[in-house]
Write a protein that holds these residues in place. Sequence first.
Motif, PDB file in Angstrom:
ATOM      1  N   TYR A  33      48.714  34.798  46.102  1.00 51.08           N
ATOM      2  CA  TYR A  33      47.710  33.967  45.456  1.00 51.08           C
ATOM      3  C   TYR A  33      47.081  32.995  46.447  1.00 51.08           C
ATOM      4  O   TYR A  33      47.780  32.369  47.239  1.00 51.08           O
ATOM      5  N   ARG A  62      45.112  29.490  46.746  1.00 50.79           N
ATOM      6  CA  ARG A  62      45.011  28.279  45.937  1.00 50.79           C
ATOM      7  C   ARG A  62      43.924  27.382  46.501  1.00 50.79           C
ATOM      8  O   ARG A  62      43.920  27.073  47.679  1.00 50.79           O
ATOM      9  N   VAL A 119      42.937  29.387  41.290  1.00 47.84           N
ATOM     10  CA  VAL A 119      44.016  30.188  41.853  1.00 47.84           C
ATOM     11  C   VAL A 119      43.558  31.629  41.707  1.00 47.84           C
ATOM     12  O   VAL A 119      43.142  32.048  40.624  1.00 47.84           O
ATOM     13  N   SER A 120      43.588  32.396  42.792  1.00 52.66           N
ATOM     14  CA  SER A 120      43.063  33.758  42.727  1.00 52.66           C
ATOM     15  C   SER A 120      43.903  34.710  43.558  1.00 52.66           C
ATOM     16  O   SER A 120      44.608  34.301  44.477  1.00 52.66           O
ATOM     17  N   ALA A 121      43.797  35.968  43.207  1.00 52.46           N
ATOM     18  CA  ALA A 121      44.418  37.055  43.970  1.00 52.46           C
ATOM     19  C   ALA A 121      43.449  38.229  43.915  1.00 52.46           C
ATOM     20  O   ALA A 121      43.617  39.151  43.121  1.00 52.46           O
TER      21      ALA A 121
END
Length: 138
Positions: free
Chosen positions: A7, A9, A14-16
């Motif tokens: 992930y 941040r 918050v991303s993937a």
Amino acid sequence: MTNAAEYRRGRHVVSALHAHLAFVTKYRRNVFDDAMLRRCEDIMVEACHSFAAELREFNGEDDHVHLLVHYPPKVSISKLVNSLKGASSHYLRKEFTGRVNRAIMHGHFWSPSYLAASCGGAPLTIIKAYIEQQRRPA
């Protein structure tokens, strides 16, 4: 699902995000050899860095390449692809002039089309089931 280390941040996100990209040479001309693929990978690593993205995996055959890119949510895939193809075309044509015959490729290195597929995380069926099971207020 994706493990916590995957992930990104930011202050408010918050991303993937991972994309599988594939680029084909113009007219599927067989121009790549091992040295050219290694140089192409180096160029694409640098182009990714300029977008705060990370090239996780790279490989190719004599007429196409595949990339796995981990990128932030502010990055547009089309702009990333444009930069990757533009930079690699410029440097590969400049450095490998003997292998890249401009006349038979009509001045272009890459085909204008490309594959961009999202990947990683849970399968769509799992995500759909998770969303369906949310407790909706009455």
